[in-house]
Structure formats: C-alpha cells, structure tokens
Design a protein around this motif. Structure first.
Motif, PDB file in Angstrom:
ATOM      1  N   LEU A 122       0.824  -1.212   0.000  1.00 23.01           N
ATOM      2  CA  LEU A 122       0.000   0.000   0.000  1.00 23.01           C
ATOM      3  C   LEU A 122       0.857   1.260   0.000  1.00 23.01           C
ATOM      4  O   LEU A 122       0.534   2.246  -0.673  1.00 23.01           O
ATOM      5  N   ALA A 212      -4.777   4.104   1.354  1.00 23.28           N
ATOM      6  CA  ALA A 212      -5.717   3.610   0.344  1.00 23.28           C
ATOM      7  C   ALA A 212      -6.294   4.745  -0.486  1.00 23.28           C
ATOM      8  O   ALA A 212      -6.470   4.612  -1.706  1.00 23.28           O
ATOM      9  N   PHE A 244     -10.663   2.980  -1.086  1.00 21.65           N
ATOM     10  CA  PHE A 244      -9.888   3.282  -2.292  1.00 21.65           C
ATOM     11  C   PHE A 244     -10.663   4.264  -3.171  1.00 21.65           C
ATOM     12  O   PHE A 244     -11.084   3.950  -4.290  1.00 21.65           O
TER      13      PHE A 244
END
Length: 289
Positions: A122, A212, A244
């Motif tokens: 990430l 995210a 996201f």
C-alpha cells in the motif's frame, strides 16, 4: 506448468543493502507480478517446496507473466539490516529499487501482497511512483480483527499475560483446507524484523485509510471465507473497498474454502488464477490508454 518455469534465487545490492528474491522469468512477459509475503515468512510463501500447484511463480510463468517474489526489507538477505530499514519511506525506496533491478525494463508491474506485506504494498502504491503500476492485489489484511483473533490478542496483552496458544488457529485452521506438507509453514518460516511489531500494532488503525485514498490504480482485495485474523464477510470486504476512493476500479472477492494463508491452501491455484486474470485485465486496460 511449463518446462521453462524455473525459479531462480536472486540477490541484488541496493544502496548497500542486499535484497533477495525468487524469480521465475518468461520471454516477453505480459507483465511482471511482484509478490510480497506476510510476517514471519519468506518469499518461499509463493513457491513452497514440494507444492508446485500452489506456486504463484510457476502458475504465473505458465500464463506468460514473470513473477518476482521479493523478501521484504528486513527479511532474507537483508535480515542483518533490519534496523537500517525501519523507516517506511526507506523500505519503499528499497523495494522499488529492487524491482527495477529484477524486472525487465519497459514491462508493466503489478503488486500483490499478503497479510502484513500489504503494508509495504500500500505504501508503494500510494507513493508518487505508484501511478505507474498496473494494479494492486491485497489479501489477508483488514482494519478490524476477527473476534477469534481479538480474544487471542487480548490474552497476549493481559496482565499477567495468558499463554497464547492460538497462533496456529488463526493462521492454519481449519487444517483440512491446507495440504499436510504446508501446515505450519516450516519451510518458509523466518524471524520477523524488530520494526514489524510496531507495524502490526498500529498501521491498520492509523495509516490504512490514508494510504488507500492515495492509490490511483485498479485494486483487488481478497479474504478467505475461513479468515480468522481479520473480520470477514461482505461488510468487511465493502469496508476496505470503500477506502480506495481514487482507484479507477476496485474488485473484492471472498475465496471459497480458504483460510488466512491463501497461497498455501488447497485452493491456492484457484486464487492465483483469479489474481492473474485481474492482472491480464489491467494489462489490457493499460494497452487501451
């Protein structure tokens, strides 16, 4: 599998730090899949000895992808450099530099990560360099622990602490979902670097959502239907997918007949084929741009 699915151990030097990997190369790959293992493990998680059907590297090569399973900074050849790779930005830089050394130039890179390896993935995807990635797969991670895990974690933190005895339950149960050769993962076990305790303790609560929101490539998120470390089910999948907000596409999947260690279970090939199908879709999307 093919006659050319040879997995080769590699070590590259990056700014004085040796980084190791398992690499399975193919001529003219459709993409390079870079796989990041979880905690207390090594890159062998993705190519476990004597379990070729469970190998992401061999399955990927059979479908035309070069696969690089990287020992995350602090593991493998870089284990003795654990203190020097404590800073998240340092680990991101090292990982990107290692990928540049190990992947053929001009080929798109897709990141795939498991468990605490998703923290590095990430951070890489959220970095300014992440916009060049083809996409991202994260699995076996989340923001809220499963009630079974919560009980075990509370036992570890009790005063006085109570005997844990539950790690095997979280990671390897139900054992019917795993080949007997894989249960316990003895042939991929590694000592975790010191910094990882801090990562495990806080990153999901403090950094997951912010990272995210900065990812701008397609994302796939997978949990096993028998996941016991993280809260699972439709609501949990939707919760992570909703983080996201800048990704052009987010796909979630609950892998049937799978526990926490998706890439070592009896359904490992089924899981890998779905991820690799997503990679192919990402390649096609990039070709249309």
């Amino acid at each position: 599998m093919t006659d050319t699915d040879v997995v080769i151990p590699r070590v590259v030097q990056v700014d004085g730090v040796p980084l190791s990997a398992l690499v399975c190369e193919v001529p003219e790959p459709r993409a390079v899949v870079v796989a990041l293992h979880g905690g207390s493990a090594t890159s062998a998680y993705f190519d476990y000895p004597d379990l070729p059907r469970a190998s992401l590297l061999r399955t990927g090569a059979a479908l035309g992808f070069t696969v690089v399973a990287l020992d995350r900074p602090g593991y493998g050849a870089s284990a003795s450099h654990a203190d020097a790779v404590r800073a998240p930005a340092r680990r991101v830089d090292l990982a990107y530099a290692a990928v540049a050394e190990l992947a053929p130039p001009g080929v798109g890179v897709f990141l795939m990560a498991h468990s605490i390896g998703c923290e590095l993935a990430l951070r890489m995807a959220a970095d300014h360099r992440g916009k060049a990635l083809l996409g991202l797969e994260i699995a076996g991670t989340g923001r809220h622990h499963h009630p079974v895990a919560r009980e075990i974690i509370d036992a570890w933190r009790a005063d006085p602490p109570r005997p844990p005895g539950g790690l095997r339950t979280l990671l390897w149960q139900p054992d019917v979902l795993y080949p007997s050769a894989a249960v316990g993962g003895a042939r991929m076990t590694s000592r975790s670097p010191g910094y990882e305790a801090d990562v495990v303790a806080g990153w999901a609560a403090t950094d997951f959502a912010a990272l995210a929101a900065r990812v701008r490539v397609p994302v796939r998120y997978t949990l096993g239907d028998h996941e016991l470390v993280w809260r699972s089910g439709a609501d949990a999948l939707a919760d992570i997918a909703g983080l996201f907000t800048a990704a052009p596409r987010v796909t979630v999947d609950e892998q049937a007949d799978a526990g926490h260690n998706l890439s070592l279970g009896r359904t490992a090939m089924a899981y890998h084929l779905k991820v690799l199908s997503f990679v192919e879709e990402c390649v096609l999307a990039r070709e249309r741009e």
